[in-house]
Motif scaffolding. Structure first.
Motif, PDB file in Angstrom:
ATOM      1  N   LEU A 580       2.203 -11.751  21.061  1.00  0.00           N
ATOM      2  CA  LEU A 580       2.725 -10.871  20.010  1.00  0.00           C
ATOM      3  C   LEU A 580       2.549 -11.508  18.635  1.00  0.00           C
ATOM      4  N   GLU A 581       2.865 -12.787  18.542  1.00  0.00           N
ATOM      5  CA  GLU A 581       2.685 -13.486  17.270  1.00  0.00           C
ATOM      6  C   GLU A 581       1.233 -13.397  16.812  1.00  0.00           C
ATOM      7  N   ARG A 582       0.301 -13.586  17.749  1.00  0.00           N
ATOM      8  CA  ARG A 582      -1.124 -13.581  17.403  1.00  0.00           C
ATOM      9  C   ARG A 582      -1.575 -12.223  16.891  1.00  0.00           C
ATOM     10  N   ILE A 583      -1.243 -11.159  17.620  1.00  0.00           N
ATOM     11  CA  ILE A 583      -1.757  -9.843  17.220  1.00  0.00           C
ATOM     12  C   ILE A 583      -1.062  -9.323  15.963  1.00  0.00           C
ATOM     13  N   ILE A 584       0.208  -9.677  15.776  1.00  0.00           N
ATOM     14  CA  ILE A 584       0.893  -9.230  14.565  1.00  0.00           C
ATOM     15  C   ILE A 584       0.354  -9.972  13.351  1.00  0.00           C
ATOM     16  N   GLN A 585       0.066 -11.260  13.513  1.00  0.00           N
ATOM     17  CA  GLN A 585      -0.544 -12.000  12.405  1.00  0.00           C
ATOM     18  C   GLN A 585      -1.869 -11.377  12.018  1.00  0.00           C
ATOM     19  N   ALA A 586      -2.663 -11.005  13.031  1.00  0.00           N
ATOM     20  CA  ALA A 586      -3.944 -10.355  12.744  1.00  0.00           C
ATOM     21  C   ALA A 586      -3.738  -9.002  12.079  1.00  0.00           C
ATOM     22  N   ALA A 587      -2.589  -8.373  12.350  1.00  0.00           N
ATOM     23  CA  ALA A 587      -2.326  -7.043  11.805  1.00  0.00           C
ATOM     24  C   ALA A 587      -1.825  -7.077  10.369  1.00  0.00           C
ATOM     25  N   ILE A 588      -1.157  -8.170   9.964  1.00  0.00           N
ATOM     26  CA  ILE A 588      -0.495  -8.143   8.652  1.00  0.00           C
ATOM     27  C   ILE A 588      -0.981  -9.197   7.667  1.00  0.00           C
ATOM     28  N   GLU A 589      -1.723 -10.196   8.131  1.00  0.00           N
ATOM     29  CA  GLU A 589      -2.092 -11.286   7.231  1.00  0.00           C
ATOM     30  C   GLU A 589      -3.592 -11.292   6.936  1.00  0.00           C
ATOM     31  N   GLY A 590      -3.917 -11.412   5.660  1.00  0.00           N
ATOM     32  CA  GLY A 590      -5.318 -11.490   5.257  1.00  0.00           C
ATOM     33  C   GLY A 590      -5.891 -10.145   4.853  1.00  0.00           C
ATOM     34  N   ALA A 591      -6.952 -10.225   4.060  1.00  0.00           N
ATOM     35  CA  ALA A 591      -7.580  -9.007   3.535  1.00  0.00           C
ATOM     36  C   ALA A 591      -8.163  -8.127   4.633  1.00  0.00           C
ATOM     37  N   GLU A 592      -8.540  -8.712   5.770  1.00  0.00           N
ATOM     38  CA  GLU A 592      -9.152  -7.944   6.856  1.00  0.00           C
ATOM     39  C   GLU A 592      -8.135  -7.467   7.881  1.00  0.00           C
ATOM     40  N   SER A 593      -6.849  -7.717   7.650  1.00  0.00           N
ATOM     41  CA  SER A 593      -5.824  -7.298   8.609  1.00  0.00           C
ATOM     42  C   SER A 593      -5.719  -5.777   8.653  1.00  0.00           C
ATOM     43  N   THR A 594      -5.174  -5.272   9.746  1.00  0.00           N
ATOM     44  CA  THR A 594      -5.057  -3.823   9.927  1.00  0.00           C
ATOM     45  C   THR A 594      -4.231  -3.188   8.822  1.00  0.00           C
ATOM     46  N   VAL A 595      -3.091  -3.793   8.506  1.00  0.00           N
ATOM     47  CA  VAL A 595      -2.225  -3.228   7.473  1.00  0.00           C
ATOM     48  C   VAL A 595      -2.920  -3.236   6.119  1.00  0.00           C
ATOM     49  N   GLU A 596      -3.593  -4.338   5.779  1.00  0.00           N
ATOM     50  CA  GLU A 596      -4.269  -4.398   4.482  1.00  0.00           C
ATOM     51  C   GLU A 596      -5.437  -3.428   4.412  1.00  0.00           C
ATOM     52  N   GLN A 597      -6.119  -3.214   5.519  1.00  0.00           N
ATOM     53  CA  GLN A 597      -7.181  -2.205   5.530  1.00  0.00           C
ATOM     54  C   GLN A 597      -6.600  -0.817   5.302  1.00  0.00           C
ATOM     55  N   ALA A 598      -5.457  -0.541   5.963  1.00  0.00           N
ATOM     56  CA  ALA A 598      -4.810   0.755   5.777  1.00  0.00           C
ATOM     57  C   ALA A 598      -4.369   0.928   4.328  1.00  0.00           C
ATOM     58  N   ARG A 599      -3.757  -0.096   3.759  1.00  0.00           N
ATOM     59  CA  ARG A 599      -3.296  -0.025   2.381  1.00  0.00           C
ATOM     60  C   ARG A 599      -4.475   0.109   1.417  1.00  0.00           C
ATOM     61  N   SER A 600      -5.535  -0.630   1.708  1.00  0.00           N
ATOM     62  CA  SER A 600      -6.717  -0.566   0.835  1.00  0.00           C
ATOM     63  C   SER A 600      -7.324   0.829   0.840  1.00  0.00           C
ATOM     64  N   SER A 601      -7.337   1.445   2.020  1.00  0.00           N
ATOM     65  CA  SER A 601      -7.875   2.800   2.128  1.00  0.00           C
ATOM     66  C   SER A 601      -7.044   3.775   1.308  1.00  0.00           C
ATOM     67  N   VAL A 602      -5.727   3.653   1.413  1.00  0.00           N
ATOM     68  CA  VAL A 602      -4.834   4.536   0.660  1.00  0.00           C
ATOM     69  C   VAL A 602      -4.964   4.260  -0.839  1.00  0.00           C
ATOM     70  N   GLN A 603      -4.987   2.972  -1.196  1.00  0.00           N
ATOM     71  CA  GLN A 603      -5.072   2.617  -2.604  1.00  0.00           C
ATOM     72  C   GLN A 603      -6.383   3.099  -3.216  1.00  0.00           C
ATOM     73  N   ALA A 604      -7.456   3.008  -2.453  1.00  0.00           N
ATOM     74  CA  ALA A 604      -8.752   3.483  -2.952  1.00  0.00           C
ATOM     75  C   ALA A 604      -8.696   4.980  -3.250  1.00  0.00           C
ATOM     76  N   GLU A 605      -8.027   5.737  -2.377  1.00  0.00           N
ATOM     77  CA  GLU A 605      -7.908   7.179  -2.603  1.00  0.00           C
ATOM     78  C   GLU A 605      -7.038   7.460  -3.816  1.00  0.00           C
ATOM     79  N   ILE A 606      -5.958   6.675  -3.971  1.00  0.00           N
ATOM     80  CA  ILE A 606      -5.101   6.837  -5.150  1.00  0.00           C
ATOM     81  C   ILE A 606      -5.893   6.549  -6.420  1.00  0.00           C
TER      82      ILE A 606
END
Length: 665
Positions: A580-606
Motif C-alpha cells: 500500500l505504501e508503494r502504490i500510494i507513493q506512486a500515486a501521489i508523489e512526483g510529477a508523473e504520479s497519478t494524482v499529479e497527472q490528474a491535476r495537470s490535466s484539469v489545470q491544463a483545461e482551466i
C-alpha cells in the motif's frame, strides 16, 4: 480610450441598454466557459483533498510496513516499589520470578572535620583521585582553592567520575566534612584519594558508605541463580528487558511478565482502517451519482480515480506469497471489506492470530527479508525494491568490510616506567606509571565512546595475539579514521618496552610508521558486492542495491562475513502495508504520479479556458466599441441634421417676416 455614456441625447434612444442587450447574446459562450472553469476548479480541490487522505493512508501503511511494529513487547512488574521494567523489541515473551536481595550503591568517603568551609587551611600541592581501575586525575591545590569549599569546587569541575559535597555533622568545633561520592555504583568503583600537600591540614578520608553490587536471585528453589551486577540498571539478565532495581526485600518475590505488545499493533491496524474508511467516504462523495437530483459527484467517472481505487483494492484482496496458509490474507487476521466498501476490523481475531503465529502476521503486513546465510541480515528497503519471489535474490560479496587500524611500532613488554599521555582522535587519555598493557587497554577502551576507538593487544601486523598496542575504529568502513600521538618517545631506533609503543610522532591509519618507522596501519574499507547480479554500494557493512536497479533498488543488507564469494540468497516480500505504501507513493508523489497527472490535466483545461475567455472578452470589448462608434456616428448625424433643420426653419421664418413687411408698405 475611456468609454462614455452616449444614451440618445438626440435620438432619445437608450443606447447603453441597446448595446448591453446586443452583446449579452454574444456573452452566452463565456458564461458556459465560466461554469466549466468553476467545475474544474472544484475538481482540483477534490484532488487536493484526496491527495491529503491518500497521504494519511500511506503513513498508516508505512507504520505497518515496518517489521519493528510487530516486534514490540511490553514488560510489567508485580511490585514497582522493588523493580520497574522496560522491554525492547528483542525481548522474548515469558514470565520471570526474581528477588532483589540488595541494591547497588556507590562508594562514599568522608574527610575529618574542619571548623570553617572557606578558610585556607589545606596547604598547597596536588590531590589525586582514582575510581576503581580508571585513569587517575590530579587536581592542583594553590592559594586560590586551598579551603574545604575550594577543594569541593575543584573536584566537581575536574570531571573525575566523583561528586563532592560538604556536610555538617553538628560537631561543636569542627562540624564540616568533605564527602566524595563515586558517580558509578558497584564494588569495582571504589574511590582512592591521595593528598600530596605542603603546609596546612591535609584531608584524610575514611569510608562513609561501602561500594556494593546489586544482588538478585532469579527463580526459586535449588535451581535459582544468584546474579551480581554493579548497577541498579540491569540490562543483561533477562534478554531484551531492562530491570531498574528500586529497593531490596529478600522476603518478597517479584514477577516480571514479558508479552508481545498487541495493543500497539492493534492501534496501528486501527489507524489503517480509519484512514482507509475516510478515503472511501471521500471517494464515494466525489464519485457518486444522485438519481433524484440527476447530479454527479465532482469526480464521477474520473479514470484516474478509478485507477487508484482498483490498485488499493487489489492489495487488500490479494493472497500474500510466502506467508503461512491461513495467515496470508487480511481476512485471516480480522480485516474484511463490508458491503459499503469499508474495512471492518475484528480486534479479537487479530489478537488471536498474533498469539497463534506472530511471524506470519508480521510478514502479512510488513516488508521482510529472509536470508539463507546468518552472516547476511536484512535491514530495510525502499518503495522501489521489488518482491523477489520464492527463489530470492542471490548475494555475492567481492570485498568484506574492515575497520581502520593503527598498530604501535614498538611492543609494550613491561609496565609503564612513567606517566604517559595519549591523544586519540583529539581526546586525551592519561596513563600512569606502573600500568600494564592490560591496564593501558582498559583505560583506552573506557573512553571509546569519545574516541570511536577500541584497543587490543596483537602481533606486530595487527593480527593474532602479542604485545603490540593496536587501535581499531569501532565502526566499519572508510569513513572512520584514526589518529594518535603520545607525549613520550617509544625509543625510535632504540625501542624501549616500558612505553605504550605509539611514540611522539603523530600517526594515522594511512601513515602509521611513526617514530620507530615500524608501525603499521590500514584504512577501513566498505563492503562490496552484488545483489541478484545487480550492482550495489557499500557503506561500512551495509550493502545497498543501487538506485535504478530493476529489482534490488534500495534493498539494504548487513554483511558481517569476513570471506568473499557467494552468500546464499535473500527472499524479499512486501506485505500489505509495504505494498500500500508503494502504490500510494506512486500515486501521489512526483510529477508523473497519478494524482499529479490528474491535476495537470484539469489545470491544463482551466488554463485553456482562461485564455479562451480572455480572447472572447477582447472580442466582446471590440464589438462594444464598434457599436458605440456606430451609435455615436448616428447621434452625430442626427445632431447635424437637426441643426440643419433648425437653420432652415430660421431661414424660412426670416423670409416669411420679410414678405409680411413688404405687403404692409
Amino acid at each position: 480610450m475611456a468609454n462614455s455614456s452616449i444614451s440618445g441625447i438626440i435620438s432619445g434612444l437608450d443606447t447603453d441598454s441597446i448595446i448591453s442587450q446586443l452583446t449579452s447574446l454574444r456573452r452566452a459562450p463565456q458564461i458556459r466557459m465560466q461554469a466549466r472553469k468553476t467545475a474544474l476548479q472544484k475538481k482540483l480541490e477534490a484532488w487536493d483533498g484526496l491527495k491529503q487522505q491518500l497521504s494519511s493512508l500511506k503513513s498508516a501503511a508505512a507504520a505497518l510496513s515496518q517489521a519493528a511494529t510487530f516486534r514490540r513487547s511490553t514488560a510489567t512488574s508485580s511490585d514497582t516499589a522493588l523493580v520497574t521494567v522496560a522491554a525492547s523489541p528483542e525481548a522474548a515473551p515469558g514470565t520471570y520470578h526474581l528477588t532483589v536481595l540488595a541494591t547497588a550503591q556507590a562508594h562514599q568517603v568522608k574527610s575529618q572535620g574542619y571548623a570553617d568551609t572557606g578558610a585556607a587551611v589545606l596547604g598547597t600541592g596536588t590531590i589525586t583521585i582514582q575510581v576503581g581501575s580508571g585513569t587517575p586525575g590530579t587536581i592542583v591545590i594553590d592559594e586560590t582553592n586551598n579551603s574545604l569549599a575550594g577543594l569541593r569546587d575543584a573536584i566537581n569541575r575536574a570531571g573525575l567520575g566523583v561528586t563532592a559535597s560538604i556536610v555538617n555533622d553538628g560537631d561543636a568545633t569542627h562540624p564540616y566534612r568533605l564527602v566524595v561520592t563515586s558517580d558509578t555504583t558497584g564494588e569495582t568503583n571504589q574511590i582512592t584519594i591521595t593528598a600530596d600537600l605542603t603546609g596546612g591540614t591535609a584531608p584524610t578520608f575514611t569510608t562513609l558508605q561501602e561500594a556494593r553490587n546489586a544482588s538478585i536471585r532469579l527463580g526459586e528453589g535449588a535451581g535459582a541463580m544468584l546474579v551480581s551486577k554493579p548497577s541498579n540498571n540491569v540490562t543483561d539478565v533477562i534478554p531484551g528487558v531492562t530491570l531498574n532495581l528500586v529497593s531490596a526485600d529478600e522476603n518478597k518475590r517479584v514477577m516480571v511478565n514479558v508479552a508481545r505488545d498487541t495493543n500497539s499493533i492493534g492501534a496501528a491496524v486501527q489507524e489503517l482502517v480509519n484512514s482507509y474508511n475516510a478515503l472511501v467516504d471521500n471517494i464515494n462523495s466525489q464519485g457518486k451519482y444522485d438519481p433524484e437530483t440527476q447530479q454527479g459527484g465532482t469526480l464521477l467517472g474520473d479514470a484516474f480515480l478509478l485507477l487508484i481505487q482498483d490498485e488499493i483494492q487489489r492489495v487488500l484482496d490479494q493472497v500474500m506469497p510466502g506467508v503461512a496458509q491461513g495467515m496470508n490474507t487480511i481476512s485471516n487476521v480480522g480485516l474484511t471489506v463490508g458491503s459499503d466498501g469499508k474495512l471492518q476490523y475484528d480486534s479479537a481475531r487479530l489478537t488471536s492470530a498474533l498469539k497463534e503465529n506472530p511471524t506470519a502476521v508480521m510478514r502479512l503486513f510488513a516488508n521482510y527479508g529472509e536470508t539463507a546465510d546468518p552472516r547476511v541480515k536484512y535491514i530495510g528497503c525502499t518503495t522501489e525494491t521489488v518482491a523477489s519471489g520464492a527463489a530470492g535474490y542471490s548475494v555475492h560479496i567481492t570485498q568484506v568490510a574492515t575497520r581502520s587500524r593503527i598498530t604501535a611500532g614498538v611492543a609494550q613488554t613491561e609496565a609503564l616506567a612513567g606517566d604517559e599521555q595519549l591523544t586519540i582522535n583529539g581526546t586525551t587519555i592519561l596513563l600512569t606509571s606502573g600500568m600494564t598493557q592490560a591496564d593501558v587497554i582498559a583505560a583506552i577502551n573506557a573512553k571509546s565512546s569519545l574516541t570511536g576507538v577500541i584497543a587490543r593487544a596483537t602481533g606486530a601486523d595487527g593480527t593474532g595475539e602479542g604485545n603490540y598496542l593496536t587501535l581499531e575504529a569501532s565502526q566499519y568502513g572508510s569513513a572512520y579514521t584514526l589518529s594518535v600521538v603520545s607525549n613520550m618517545s617509544n625509543g625510535g631506533a632504540m625501542p624501549v618496552g616500558n612505553r605504550t609503543g605509539i611514540g611522539s610522532m603523530l600517526v594515522t591509519e594511512s601513515d602509521a610508521a611513526g617514530e620507530a618507522g615500524t608501525g603499521s596501519g590500514a584504512r577501513g574499507v566498505n563492503v562490496a558486492g552484488t545483489i541478484n547480479g545487480e550492482p550495489a554500494t557499500g557503506s561500512g557493512q551495509i550493502l545497498t542495491g543501487k538506485v535504478g536497479n530493476a529489482t534490488t533498488s534500495g534493498l539494504m543488507l548487513q554483511i558481517t562475513s569476513q570471506t568473499t564469494g557467494a552468500h546464499g540468497s535473500v527472499v524479499f516480500t512486501r506485505g500489505v502495508g509495504g505494498e500500500l505504501e508503494r502504490i500510494i507513493q506512486a500515486a501521489i508523489e512526483g510529477a508523473e504520479s497519478t494524482v499529479e497527472q490528474a491535476r495537470s490535466s484539469v489545470q491544463a483545461e482551466i488554463d485553456a479556458l482562461t485564455e479562451e475567455m480572455k480572447l472572447a472578452d477582447e472580442r466582446l470589448a471590440a464589438l462594444q466599441e464598434r457599436l458605440r462608434a456606430q451609435f455615436t456616428a448616428m447621434e452625430s448625424t442626427l445632431s447635424r441634421l437637426q441643426n440643419q433643420s433648425l437653420q432652415l426653419a430660421q431661414q424660412i421664418a426670416s423670409l416669411s417676416g420679410q414678405k409680411s413687411s413688404t405687403r404692409g408698405m
